[in-house]
Design a protein around this motif. Sequence first.
Motif, PDB file in Angstrom:
ATOM      1  N   PRO A  97       0.826  -1.217   0.000  1.00 42.56           N
ATOM      2  CA  PRO A  97       0.000   0.000   0.000  1.00 42.56           C
ATOM      3  C   PRO A  97       0.860   1.267   0.000  1.00 42.56           C
ATOM      4  N   LYS A  98       0.239   2.372  -0.334  1.00 44.55           N
ATOM      5  CA  LYS A  98       0.877   3.688  -0.252  1.00 44.55           C
ATOM      6  C   LYS A  98       0.565   4.277   1.114  1.00 44.55           C
ATOM      7  N   PHE A  99       1.544   4.984   1.669  1.00 39.39           N
ATOM      8  CA  PHE A  99       1.380   5.593   2.976  1.00 39.39           C
ATOM      9  C   PHE A  99       1.370   7.112   2.847  1.00 39.39           C
ATOM     10  N   ARG A 100       1.002   7.784   3.908  1.00 35.59           N
ATOM     11  CA  ARG A 100       0.915   9.247   3.892  1.00 35.59           C
ATOM     12  C   ARG A 100       2.285   9.895   3.942  1.00 35.59           C
ATOM     13  N   ASN A 101       3.255   9.197   4.469  1.00 32.96           N
ATOM     14  CA  ASN A 101       4.595   9.726   4.610  1.00 32.96           C
ATOM     15  C   ASN A 101       5.386   9.474   3.324  1.00 32.96           C
ATOM     16  N   ASP A 102       5.868  10.553   2.704  1.00 36.55           N
ATOM     17  CA  ASP A 102       6.585  10.422   1.431  1.00 36.55           C
ATOM     18  C   ASP A 102       7.935   9.734   1.580  1.00 36.55           C
ATOM     19  N   SER A 103       8.617   9.964   2.689  1.00 37.68           N
ATOM     20  CA  SER A 103       9.919   9.314   2.867  1.00 37.68           C
ATOM     21  C   SER A 103       9.759   7.804   3.046  1.00 37.68           C
ATOM     22  N   VAL A 104       8.666   7.363   3.674  1.00 39.58           N
ATOM     23  CA  VAL A 104       8.390   5.931   3.807  1.00 39.58           C
ATOM     24  C   VAL A 104       8.116   5.338   2.424  1.00 39.58           C
ATOM     25  N   ASN A 105       7.326   6.035   1.621  1.00 37.74           N
ATOM     26  CA  ASN A 105       7.029   5.548   0.266  1.00 37.74           C
ATOM     27  C   ASN A 105       8.291   5.484  -0.597  1.00 37.74           C
ATOM     28  N   ALA A 106       9.173   6.475  -0.442  1.00 32.06           N
ATOM     29  CA  ALA A 106      10.425   6.467  -1.208  1.00 32.06           C
ATOM     30  C   ALA A 106      11.309   5.294  -0.782  1.00 32.06           C
ATOM     31  N   GLU A 107      11.355   5.024   0.505  1.00 30.55           N
ATOM     32  CA  GLU A 107      12.178   3.906   0.992  1.00 30.55           C
ATOM     33  C   GLU A 107      11.576   2.567   0.592  1.00 30.55           C
ATOM     34  N   ILE A 108      10.257   2.486   0.530  1.00 33.79           N
ATOM     35  CA  ILE A 108       9.603   1.259   0.068  1.00 33.79           C
ATOM     36  C   ILE A 108       9.949   1.000  -1.392  1.00 33.79           C
ATOM     37  N   THR A 109      10.004   2.054  -2.195  1.00 33.04           N
ATOM     38  CA  THR A 109      10.389   1.913  -3.595  1.00 33.04           C
ATOM     39  C   THR A 109      11.808   1.364  -3.703  1.00 33.04           C
ATOM     40  N   LYS A 110      12.713   1.870  -2.862  1.00 37.23           N
ATOM     41  CA  LYS A 110      14.085   1.362  -2.854  1.00 37.23           C
ATOM     42  C   LYS A 110      14.118  -0.105  -2.410  1.00 37.23           C
ATOM     43  N   LEU A 111      13.338  -0.434  -1.394  1.00 43.68           N
ATOM     44  CA  LEU A 111      13.278  -1.808  -0.897  1.00 43.68           C
ATOM     45  C   LEU A 111      12.804  -2.751  -1.999  1.00 43.68           C
ATOM     46  N   LYS A 112      11.769  -2.352  -2.720  1.00 41.21           N
ATOM     47  CA  LYS A 112      11.263  -3.175  -3.822  1.00 41.21           C
ATOM     48  C   LYS A 112      12.341  -3.398  -4.878  1.00 41.21           C
ATOM     49  N   TYR A 113      13.071  -2.335  -5.186  1.00 39.41           N
ATOM     50  CA  TYR A 113      14.132  -2.435  -6.187  1.00 39.41           C
ATOM     51  C   TYR A 113      15.217  -3.411  -5.744  1.00 39.41           C
ATOM     52  N   HIS A 114      15.625  -3.326  -4.482  1.00 42.45           N
ATOM     53  CA  HIS A 114      16.681  -4.204  -3.980  1.00 42.45           C
ATOM     54  C   HIS A 114      16.208  -5.658  -3.921  1.00 42.45           C
ATOM     55  N   LEU A 152       2.477  -1.675   7.737  1.00 47.24           N
ATOM     56  CA  LEU A 152       3.855  -1.742   7.267  1.00 47.24           C
ATOM     57  C   LEU A 152       4.613  -2.868   7.960  1.00 47.24           C
ATOM     58  N   ASN A 153       4.409  -3.017   9.265  1.00 51.25           N
ATOM     59  CA  ASN A 153       5.083  -4.081  10.002  1.00 51.25           C
ATOM     60  C   ASN A 153       4.671  -5.456   9.479  1.00 51.25           C
ATOM     61  N   ARG A 154       3.395  -5.637   9.183  1.00 49.47           N
ATOM     62  CA  ARG A 154       2.918  -6.915   8.663  1.00 49.47           C
ATOM     63  C   ARG A 154       3.603  -7.257   7.340  1.00 49.47           C
ATOM     64  N   TYR A 155       3.689  -6.271   6.445  1.00 50.99           N
ATOM     65  CA  TYR A 155       4.341  -6.507   5.160  1.00 50.99           C
ATOM     66  C   TYR A 155       5.830  -6.786   5.337  1.00 50.99           C
ATOM     67  N   LEU A 156       6.491  -6.010   6.192  1.00 54.67           N
ATOM     68  CA  LEU A 156       7.923  -6.185   6.386  1.00 54.67           C
ATOM     69  C   LEU A 156       8.252  -7.546   6.993  1.00 54.67           C
ATOM     70  N   VAL A 157       7.424  -7.993   7.939  1.00 55.38           N
ATOM     71  CA  VAL A 157       7.660  -9.297   8.555  1.00 55.38           C
ATOM     72  C   VAL A 157       7.499 -10.410   7.525  1.00 55.38           C
ATOM     73  N   ARG A 158       6.476 -10.336   6.707  1.00 54.66           N
ATOM     74  CA  ARG A 158       6.267 -11.377   5.694  1.00 54.66           C
ATOM     75  C   ARG A 158       7.390 -11.380   4.656  1.00 54.66           C
ATOM     76  N   ILE A 159       7.842 -10.186   4.264  1.00 59.36           N
ATOM     77  CA  ILE A 159       8.934 -10.106   3.295  1.00 59.36           C
ATOM     78  C   ILE A 159      10.216 -10.658   3.908  1.00 59.36           C
ATOM     79  N   LYS A 160      10.517 -10.255   5.134  1.00 55.41           N
ATOM     80  CA  LYS A 160      11.742 -10.722   5.795  1.00 55.41           C
ATOM     81  C   LYS A 160      11.709 -12.243   5.998  1.00 55.41           C
ATOM     82  N   THR A 161      10.548 -12.773   6.363  1.00 55.89           N
ATOM     83  CA  THR A 161      10.424 -14.225   6.541  1.00 55.89           C
ATOM     84  C   THR A 161      10.694 -14.960   5.236  1.00 55.89           C
ATOM     85  N   ASN A 162      10.097 -14.499   4.154  1.00 57.71           N
ATOM     86  CA  ASN A 162      10.308 -15.154   2.853  1.00 57.71           C
ATOM     87  C   ASN A 162      11.734 -14.966   2.358  1.00 57.71           C
TER      88      ASN A 162
END
Length: 151
Positions: free
Chosen positions: A61-78, A123-133
């Motif tokens: 999902p998209k969040f209200r905080n732009d810096s969080v969204n920018a970091e999520i984009t970087k995370l997806k890329y990596h 965000l925590n739910r998504y990060l935990v699932r990504i880190k687990t996988n």
Amino acid sequence: MRKLNFGYTLLLLLTLSCSAEKINLSPVGISSGQNNVYSYSERKNIIVYSSEITNLLTSFPKFRNDSVNAEITKLKYHIKDYIGAMEAYNVNGLNIAQRNFEKSYKKLQNLRKFLNEDEDQILNRYLVRIKTNMTFLESNISKDSTSTSLK
């Protein structure tokens, strides 16, 4: 004259359609001629975990905080780099992508404090699932494949 042009056109189309072979772009077909580094069960698990990760990335999902969204984009890329390096048996690219993923993951953990409670939980739910996988993916990489240089 029209019958002759129609006949030549029909003959041309028939010869072109019969001479073209179907190109196989499947990763299975490409890797079948190479020396496979991963066993069948490892490859199956890699596909399962990487598809789970890519599904999570597409539904992020998209969040209200732009810096969080920018970091999520970087995370997806990596993460995409990591999966691509794993499929290409690129050990150096795998290590670089993993380091970049970990940096981005830690930065997102620090940025969580700027989100409201609901967004933080999502965000925590998504990060935990990504880190687990990602951990499951790392456990399925054979250790001998990371110690040798792959071409």
